[in-house]
Design a protein around this motif. Structure first.
Motif, mmCIF file in Angstrom:
data_model
loop_
_atom_site.group_PDB
_atom_site.id
_atom_site.type_symbol
_atom_site.label_atom_id
_atom_site.label_comp_id
_atom_site.label_asym_id
_atom_site.label_seq_id
_atom_site.Cartn_x
_atom_site.Cartn_y
_atom_site.Cartn_z
ATOM 1 N N LEU A 98 44.383 42.890 28.792
ATOM 2 C CA LEU A 98 45.143 41.952 30.029
ATOM 3 C C LEU A 98 46.302 43.162 29.888
ATOM 4 N N LEU A 99 46.696 43.428 31.298
ATOM 5 C CA LEU A 99 47.676 44.539 31.699
ATOM 6 C C LEU A 99 48.817 43.853 32.281
ATOM 7 N N MET A 100 50.009 44.217 31.916
ATOM 8 C CA MET A 100 51.160 43.752 32.241
ATOM 9 C C MET A 100 52.131 44.874 32.613
ATOM 10 N N TYR A 209 42.225 42.051 33.258
ATOM 11 C CA TYR A 209 42.997 41.300 33.868
ATOM 12 C C TYR A 209 44.307 41.854 34.011
ATOM 13 N N TYR A 210 44.875 41.298 35.231
ATOM 14 C CA TYR A 210 46.493 41.904 35.346
ATOM 15 C C TYR A 210 47.459 40.470 35.453
ATOM 16 N N LEU A 211 48.282 40.556 34.828
ATOM 17 C CA LEU A 211 49.304 39.438 34.926
ATOM 18 C C LEU A 211 50.610 40.025 35.648
ATOM 19 N N GLU A 226 44.837 37.396 37.119
ATOM 20 C CA GLU A 226 43.720 37.603 37.821
ATOM 21 C C GLU A 226 42.913 39.070 37.543
ATOM 22 N N LYS A 227 41.670 38.771 37.360
ATOM 23 C CA LYS A 227 40.694 39.716 37.116
ATOM 24 C C LYS A 227 40.764 40.900 38.079
ATOM 25 N N ILE A 228 40.821 42.163 37.526
ATOM 26 C CA ILE A 228 40.607 43.192 38.203
ATOM 27 C C ILE A 228 39.226 44.131 37.899
ATOM 28 N N ALA A 229 38.582 43.816 37.030
ATOM 29 C CA ALA A 229 37.478 44.628 36.526
ATOM 30 C C ALA A 229 36.612 43.888 35.559
ATOM 31 N N ASP A 230 35.207 43.952 36.014
ATOM 32 C CA ASP A 230 34.404 43.471 34.899
ATOM 33 C C ASP A 230 33.531 44.563 34.494
ATOM 34 N N PRO A 231 33.199 44.307 33.038
ATOM 35 C CA PRO A 231 31.896 45.483 32.381
ATOM 36 C C PRO A 231 30.514 45.104 33.406
ATOM 37 N N PRO A 232 29.971 46.289 33.221
ATOM 38 C CA PRO A 232 30.244 47.734 32.746
ATOM 39 C C PRO A 232 30.996 48.201 33.626
ATOM 40 N N TYR A 242 45.215 48.525 38.738
ATOM 41 C CA TYR A 242 46.490 48.089 38.082
ATOM 42 C C TYR A 242 47.807 48.636 38.761
ATOM 43 N N VAL A 243 47.723 49.691 39.124
ATOM 44 C CA VAL A 243 48.977 50.252 39.847
ATOM 45 C C VAL A 243 49.155 49.799 41.287
ATOM 46 N N SER A 244 47.990 49.570 41.739
ATOM 47 C CA SER A 244 47.873 48.596 43.222
ATOM 48 C C SER A 244 48.385 47.257 43.124
ATOM 49 N N LYS A 245 48.060 46.595 42.200
ATOM 50 C CA LYS A 245 48.713 45.156 41.855
ATOM 51 C C LYS A 245 50.339 45.349 41.543
ATOM 52 N N LEU A 246 50.606 46.466 40.704
ATOM 53 C CA LEU A 246 52.126 46.694 40.357
ATOM 54 C C LEU A 246 52.610 46.898 41.440
#
Length: 266
Positions: A98-100, A209-211, A226-232, A242-246
């Protein structure tokens, strides 16, 4: 001295603490990194009213700080009412990254999330230099079942807790140290971000995910996960997503990001 003040004021009702912000805010605006805040906001939003954004920043900054102080004594049910979530159920099974960011009220968002989730939550952080503040944050974390992991201990703790199915949280918007960084456009400038989220996601093979934490009113926030990436993780850059969401959060509520941080150093 400071630890006694924090413990005493943490017992005050939130309304009283928010009322005190009106007294503290002018002092903070005059003494706490005013030039850094002004320069950052002027460069990020050259077409906006810088003076207005500066006033709004210090108001929100002081509100968030007294809320963090109150965290040591606030009723858990009250915190749950004041911090609402959208999409948090996606993290219940754990094994997620989770990225904040320092937007809204980071401490309330992560403690309310830890109280809400079934999976254990651990957050990687840079311990404050002031011992009393550091101990206050550790006490808050213990109260809400949140694990605080200093950056220097991150690798060891990842290995130690790998069987617990945790949600590992990174506050990824601070200036990175060393060469482990990636440059991304942010607020109209080339900006270095910690490259760790990409490496960790690929190593762990976990979804990312991004919070987003948005202030609704003093002492009230809404968080969206919200999810921003799935493996692989073999396509694109997690850091760029992440930066786009921020950036979207900062554009939506410019004054609520931590502009007092010396984010850009020439």
């Amino acid at each position: 001295m400071l630890d006694s003040i924090l413990k005493t004021t943490s017992r005050w009702p939130l309304a009283r603490l928010h009322g005190g912000v009106r007294l503290v805010e002018p002092l903070m605006r005059a003494t706490y990194r005013r030039k850094v805040v002004e320069d950052n906001l002027r460069q990020a939003f050259p077409d906006d009213d810088t003076a207005k954004l500066v006033r709004e920043f210090y108001s929100g900054f002081c509100q968030a700080w007294v809320e963090v102080v109150r965290s040591l004594e606030i009723d858990v049910a009250e915190l749950g009412e004041r911090v609402t979530f959208e999409g948090a159920e996606a993290l219940d099974e754990g094994n997620a990254l989770l990225l904040m960011a320092h937007h809204g009220n980071l401490i309330w968002a992560i403690t309310a999330l830890a109280e809400r989730l079934e999976a254990p939550v651990a957050i990687v952080y840079k311990p404050p230099h002031t011992p009393a503040v550091r101990e206050h944050l550790l006490a808050i974390a213990a109260r809400f079942g949140l694990t605080l992991v200093p950056v220097k201990d991150m690798r060891r703790e990842f290995l130690k807790r790998r069987h617990e199915r945790p949600v590992w949280t990174l506050v990824a918007d601070q200036r990175p140290g060393g060469r482990d960084c990636q440059t991304v456009d942010f607020c109209g400038r080339k900006t270095a971000f910690f490259a760790g989220p990409d490496r960790l996601a690929k190593a762990l093979k976990w979804p990312v995910y991004y919070l987003s934490c948005q202030r609704l009113d003093p002492g009230r926030y809404h968080c969206r996960i919200e999810k921003i990436a799935d493996p692989p993780h073999d396509r694109g850059s997690i850091v760029e997503r992440y930066v786009s969401k921020l950036q979207a959060d900062v554009n939506r509520a410019p004054a609520d990001w931590l502009w007092s941080h010396r984010r850009w150093r020439e």
